[in-house]
Design an enzyme around this catalytic site. Structure first.
Site, PDB file in Angstrom:
ATOM      1  N   SER A 168       0.567  -0.747   0.067  1.00  0.00           N
ATOM      2  CA  SER A 168      -0.049   0.354   0.086  1.00  0.00           C
ATOM      3  C   SER A 168       0.883   1.365   0.130  1.00  0.00           C
ATOM      4  CB  SER A 168      -1.160  -0.078   1.233  1.00  0.00           C
ATOM      5  OG  SER A 168      -0.119   0.030   2.142  1.00  0.00           O
ATOM      6  N   HIS A 175       2.367   4.912   4.299  1.00  0.00           N
ATOM      7  CA  HIS A 175       1.556   5.104   3.452  1.00  0.00           C
ATOM      8  C   HIS A 175       1.856   6.989   2.753  1.00  0.00           C
ATOM      9  CE1 HIS A 175      -2.292   2.647   4.691  1.00  0.00           C
ATOM     10  NE2 HIS A 175      -1.174   1.400   3.784  1.00  0.00           N
TER      11      HIS A 175
END
Length: 344
Positions: free
Chosen positions: A247, A303
């Site tokens: 991610s 992230h």
């Protein structure tokens, strides 16, 4: 053999954003590509070639404004076509499909109508997005390797408790052993099947559109640069925690798409609402709320690092002229040592 039929070609420097918006707005089976230093407009429907050639000739001559036209696609040829309003007054419509112009002021019922912009995710041929498909395969491979207990050679070992000293850290030990691949490979490791599925979905929606338009070389560079940035951001933020997941790379793709949509507002291969939703999700995760519902927590630093890398690389890409390929149609939460963070 390709089924795309050339409609016409334009110089590379000509702005085709109006044409691209027209194609996307009406979901016509047309595409604009860059080939041999020319912009090529091609169609999958042979019956549209001649009408579109005539329409584009009138557009180039300044006789029509594509933004002021609407299109009607019908299954059978109308019994009494209005010759003065059709794209081609004397072209015969075949194969049960055709194109008809209507003025924007009135609808078919004679009432005012508004053309609302919308987003459609293109169905890119798989051969145009090999890097994206490889990343998706690696997500599931990483989940499989974890289930087999074969990830020791892929992750960065968590740091022992105590004051953090980079020279004595587990990362320094890995690099001292020449294991430089560990800067990238934590992105492969996925701790559950949903973990792999969510990241694969992000790559499928955002990554494939980025790769198909910019090319696999630039897309691979974006991935190769953003992966170690996101992994290192997470390691330095929480060195005592084992982490993994793609991610951080997905957020780099989102960051790049965010920049490109600011640079080329007409580009909507990826809905802007989806990009904003991903940004909101990033902020929600940073608040720590999601950690109460997902075992192991969220690797927020990965992230943020990936998103920042995507923003920077997206800006550099657009400044270097890559944005022209995208005209419309062309802080982490503290955790106990040994806890696992999943990058969703």
């Amino acid at each position: 053999m390709s089924n795309w039929i050339t409609v016409c070609e334009f110089p590379l420097q000509q702005d085709l954003s109006a044409l691209a918006a027209f194609i996307q707005r009406h979901q016509l089976p047309l595409r604009i590509s860059e080939e041999n230093n020319r912009q090529r407009v091609a169609s999958l429907a042979p019956q549209l070639v001649e009408p579109m050639q005539q329409l584009l000739a009138r557009w180039q001559a300044g006789e029509v404004d594509l933004a002021q036209l609407t299109v009607h696609v019908y299954e059978e040829a109308p019994a009494q076509p209005q010759q003065e309003d059709t794209v081609s007054a004397d072209a015969e419509v075949t194969a049960g499909s055709g194109v008809e112009e209507k003025t924007p002021e009135t609808s078919a019922a004679g009432e005012p109508s508004q053309q609302m912009p919308h987003s459609v995710i293109p169905q890119w041929p798989l051969r145009q997005t090999p890097v994206s498909l490889l990343l998706i395969a690696l997500c599931f491979l990483g989940w499989f390797l974890l289930r087999q207990g074969w990830i020791e050679g892929l992750v960065i070992f968590p740091q022992q408790e105590g004051d953090f000293d980079i020279s004595r850290s587990s990362l320094a030990w890995h690099l001292g052993q020449g294991e430089f691949w560990r800067l990238w490979t934590p992105a492969i490791v996925h701790f559950s099947l949903p973990h792999a599925l969510f990241n694969s979905l992000g790559i499928w929606i955002v990554g494939r559109s980025l790769e198909a338009r910019a090319g696999s070389a630039w897309f691979a560079l974006l991935v190769l640069l953003s992966a170690p940035v996101s992994n290192l951001a997470q390691y330095f933020w929480s060195p005592q925690i084992l982490f993994g997941g793609m991610s951080g790379v997905v957020y780099a793709l989102i960051g790049a798409a965010f920049v490109i949509q600011r640079w080329q507002p007409q580009w909507r291969d990826v809905p802007s609402s989806l990009i904003w939703m991903a940004v909101v999700w990033l902020l929600v995760c940073m608040l720590g709320v999601v950690d109460y519902f997902i075992p192991g927590g969220i690797a927020n630093a990965a992230h943020i690092g990936g998103f920042a890398a995507g923003l920077l690389l997206g800006v550099l890409f657009c400044v270097a002229g890559g944005g022209q390929r995208y005209f419309a149609g062309h802080a982490a939460n503290a955790a106990e040592p040994g806890q696992v963070h999943k990058t969703f």
